[in-house]
Design an enzyme around this catalytic site. Structure first.
Site, short mmCIF file in Angstrom:
data_model
loop_
_atom_site.label_atom_id
_atom_site.label_comp_id
_atom_site.label_asym_id
_atom_site.label_seq_id
_atom_site.Cartn_x
_atom_site.Cartn_y
_atom_site.Cartn_z
CE LYS A 185 10.70 5.60 47.01
NZ LYS A 185 11.11 6.57 45.93
N GLY A 186 8.97 3.29 42.47
CA GLY A 186 9.50 2.28 41.58
C GLY A 186 9.35 2.59 40.11
N GLY A 187 8.87 3.79 39.79
CA GLY A 187 8.77 4.16 38.39
C GLY A 187 10.12 4.12 37.68
CD GLU A 214 13.62 4.23 44.68
OE1 GLU A 214 13.96 5.11 43.86
OE2 GLU A 214 12.48 3.74 44.69
CG ASP A 254 13.73 8.21 46.51
OD1 ASP A 254 13.82 8.81 45.42
OD2 ASP A 254 13.72 6.97 46.59
N GLY A 255 12.04 10.79 45.86
CA GLY A 255 10.76 11.19 45.31
C GLY A 255 9.72 10.09 45.45
#
Length: 227
Positions: free
Chosen positions: A100-102, A109, A87-88
């Site tokens: 994360k979470g944009g 995730e 993941d990014g």
């Protein structure tokens, strides 16, 4: 996003495909993240789909993209183990803690990451920071708790703003918290976990990345989390 950043994202997506091919056992399951870099990774993953036993998607959008490539998607509840998750990140520090979470998929995730044996983060050099917090911290929030969570975040020094017109795959809201300087990501992650109404926060520190594939002007470099 500029053209150079597009090229870096594509480079790291290809590097992640090669990392999976080299390190994931034949026939094993792979967790797949959400977002622009993850989308490029999915497109690259199609070339090696025959070696995968299947995938677990961290969002409905990811599930749809995987299935469009003919890649098998399993529900997490049907999976006993998940050797790897790719993941990014919106930000990542030198300890490999992340924001994360944009893309709004932070809860799923975080669940997939918790199950995975190895978390491989893929991003370009613009996401690497010394201290987390310049990128607004996403929170998934139960709708009836929105105002209360805004007040709690104000107490912590953050300005929480509703992400207008967005509903998560779980039917909840996203608040993006501005103005935080996150000196201790683990401590803040734990504190936010105890705020009533927050389903999940976008700090991935207690379960950070194990491996970072980082695309820069000199190519893609590999970094591992210190013990």
């Amino acid at each position: 996003m500029n053209r150079n950043q597009d090229q870096l994202k594509l480079a790291v997506a290809r590097a992640a495909r090669d990392y999976v091919a080299a390190h994931l056992p034949q026939g094993a399951l792979l967790g797949v993240g959400t977002g622009s870099t993850a989308n490029l990774f999915i497109d690259e993953l199609a070339a090696i789909k025959a070696r995968l036993g299947g995938t677990v998607a961290s969002s409905e959008a990811t599930r749809q993209r995987l299935e469009a490539h003919g890649i098998r998607v399993l529900e997490l509840n049907a999976v006993e183990s998940l050797p790897m998750y790719v993941d990014g990140a919106d930000e990542i520090d030198h300890s490999l803690a992340m924001i994360k979470g944009g893309g709004g998929a932070l809860t799923r995730e975080k669940i997939v990451a918790a199950v995975a044996g190895i978390f491989v983060c893929v991003c370009d050099q613009s996401k690497r920071v010394t201290t987390l917090g310049k990128f607004p911290l996403p929170l998934e929030v139960i709708p009836m708790a929105r105002a209360q969570v805004v007040r709690e975040l104000a107490r912590l020094g953050g300005q929480a703003r509703l992400r207008e017109g967005f509903v998560t795959d779980n039917g909840n809201l996203i608040l993006d918290v501005h103005g935080l300087t996150i000196a201790d990501p683990r401590a803040l992650e734990s504190e936010l976990d105890h705020v009533a109404g927050i389903v999940a926060n976008g700090l991935f520190a207690r379960r950070g990345a194990d491996v970072l594939l980082l695309a820069g002007s000199a190519g893609v470099s590999t970094h591992t989390r210190s013990a």
